[in-house]
Scaffold this motif. Structure first.
Motif, PDB file in Angstrom:
ATOM      1  N   GLY A  78      29.410  44.424  47.764  1.00 55.92           N
ATOM      2  CA  GLY A  78      29.722  43.342  47.405  1.00 55.92           C
ATOM      3  C   GLY A  78      31.118  43.452  46.805  1.00 55.92           C
ATOM      4  N   ALA A  79      32.111  42.551  46.661  1.00 54.94           N
ATOM      5  CA  ALA A  79      33.314  42.715  46.061  1.00 54.94           C
ATOM      6  C   ALA A  79      33.827  41.603  44.997  1.00 54.94           C
ATOM      7  N   LEU A  80      34.575  41.809  44.188  1.00 62.34           N
ATOM      8  CA  LEU A  80      35.176  40.720  43.139  1.00 62.34           C
ATOM      9  C   LEU A  80      36.696  40.925  43.145  1.00 62.34           C
ATOM     10  N   HIS A  81      37.413  40.096  43.685  1.00 59.54           N
ATOM     11  CA  HIS A  81      38.988  40.217  43.523  1.00 59.54           C
ATOM     12  C   HIS A  81      39.394  39.165  42.585  1.00 59.54           C
ATOM     13  N   MET A  82      40.161  39.662  41.209  1.00 60.07           N
ATOM     14  CA  MET A  82      40.357  38.817  40.314  1.00 60.07           C
ATOM     15  C   MET A  82      41.837  38.894  40.113  1.00 60.07           C
ATOM     16  N   THR A  83      42.480  37.924  40.147  1.00 59.72           N
ATOM     17  CA  THR A  83      43.962  37.616  39.872  1.00 59.72           C
ATOM     18  C   THR A  83      44.348  36.719  38.660  1.00 59.72           C
ATOM     19  N   ASN A  84      45.437  36.932  38.234  1.00 61.14           N
ATOM     20  CA  ASN A  84      45.939  36.000  37.134  1.00 61.14           C
ATOM     21  C   ASN A  84      45.011  36.166  35.890  1.00 61.14           C
ATOM     22  N   LEU A  85      44.692  37.055  35.651  1.00 59.73           N
ATOM     23  CA  LEU A  85      43.762  37.419  34.561  1.00 59.73           C
ATOM     24  C   LEU A  85      44.301  37.004  33.323  1.00 59.73           C
ATOM     25  N   LYS A  86      43.462  36.440  32.512  1.00 66.31           N
ATOM     26  CA  LYS A  86      43.566  36.003  30.991  1.00 66.31           C
ATOM     27  C   LYS A  86      42.797  36.812  30.057  1.00 66.31           C
ATOM     28  N   PRO A  87      43.283  36.682  28.783  1.00 67.36           N
ATOM     29  CA  PRO A  87      42.338  37.369  27.864  1.00 67.36           C
ATOM     30  C   PRO A  87      40.987  37.011  27.856  1.00 67.36           C
ATOM     31  N   GLU A  88      40.708  35.812  27.892  1.00 68.79           N
ATOM     32  CA  GLU A  88      39.463  35.252  27.865  1.00 68.79           C
ATOM     33  C   GLU A  88      38.729  35.749  28.987  1.00 68.79           C
ATOM     34  N   ASP A  89      39.087  36.608  29.905  1.00 69.83           N
ATOM     35  CA  ASP A  89      38.400  37.071  30.944  1.00 69.83           C
ATOM     36  C   ASP A  89      37.792  38.567  30.530  1.00 69.83           C
ATOM     37  N   THR A  90      38.175  38.716  29.303  1.00 68.67           N
ATOM     38  CA  THR A  90      37.542  40.042  28.842  1.00 68.67           C
ATOM     39  C   THR A  90      36.273  40.089  28.628  1.00 68.67           C
ATOM     40  N   GLY A  91      35.462  41.146  29.183  1.00 69.05           N
ATOM     41  CA  GLY A  91      33.992  41.423  29.036  1.00 69.05           C
ATOM     42  C   GLY A  91      33.538  42.539  29.776  1.00 69.05           C
ATOM     43  N   VAL A  92      32.230  42.485  30.041  1.00 66.14           N
ATOM     44  CA  VAL A  92      31.403  43.228  30.722  1.00 66.14           C
ATOM     45  C   VAL A  92      30.973  42.576  31.938  1.00 66.14           C
ATOM     46  N   TYR A  93      31.486  43.033  33.185  1.00 59.88           N
ATOM     47  CA  TYR A  93      30.957  42.431  34.373  1.00 59.88           C
ATOM     48  C   TYR A  93      29.799  43.172  35.241  1.00 59.88           C
ATOM     49  N   TYR A  94      28.880  42.280  35.565  1.00 61.01           N
ATOM     50  CA  TYR A  94      27.819  42.996  36.199  1.00 61.01           C
ATOM     51  C   TYR A  94      27.723  42.268  37.797  1.00 61.01           C
ATOM     52  N   CYS A  95      27.136  43.105  38.557  1.00 56.40           N
ATOM     53  CA  CYS A  95      26.966  42.730  39.837  1.00 56.40           C
ATOM     54  C   CYS A  95      25.171  42.605  39.982  1.00 56.40           C
TER      55      CYS A  95
END
Length: 114
Positions: A78-95
């Protein structure tokens, strides 16, 4: 016994992009559902995006238009492509892959600086 191994993430400035990948290994067969969850500091883990097998992706409202989830069923990744990131996107990401089993990755930190 199977496991999910995530890669990607890191530190990026606001407006930047990052990519995650999630590889299933061991005895994990292709599951109906692939998800990416995230946990912001001091908050509960929450679903960010999901893609069912052969289905249409669904996104949390705050990431719609900025994140793209995808999967390769032949490779069971699986994949996750993230663009235009914002400070509120900060965190731990889990698959997560589930359906016939429930498998989680260990999580990868994303930090978006303003």
């Amino acid at each position: 016994q199977g496991q999910l191994v995530e890669s990607g993430g890191g530190l990026v400035q606001a407006g930047g992009s990052l990519n995650f990948s999630c590889v299933a290994s061991g005895n994990i067969v292709v599951t109906p559902n692939l998800e990416w969850h995230r946990q912001a500091p001091g908050k509960r883990r929450a679903l960010a995006a999901l893609i069912p097998y052969g289905g249409t992706p669904t996104y949390q409202a705050s990431v719609t238009g900025r994140f793209t989830i995808s999967r390769d069923n032949a490779k069971n990744t699986g994949a996750l492509h993230m663009t235009n990131l914002k400070p509120e996107d900060t965190g731990v990401y889990y698959c997560r892959m589930f359906g016939g089993g429930d498998y989680w990755g260990k999580g990868t930190q994303v930090t978006v600086s303003s």
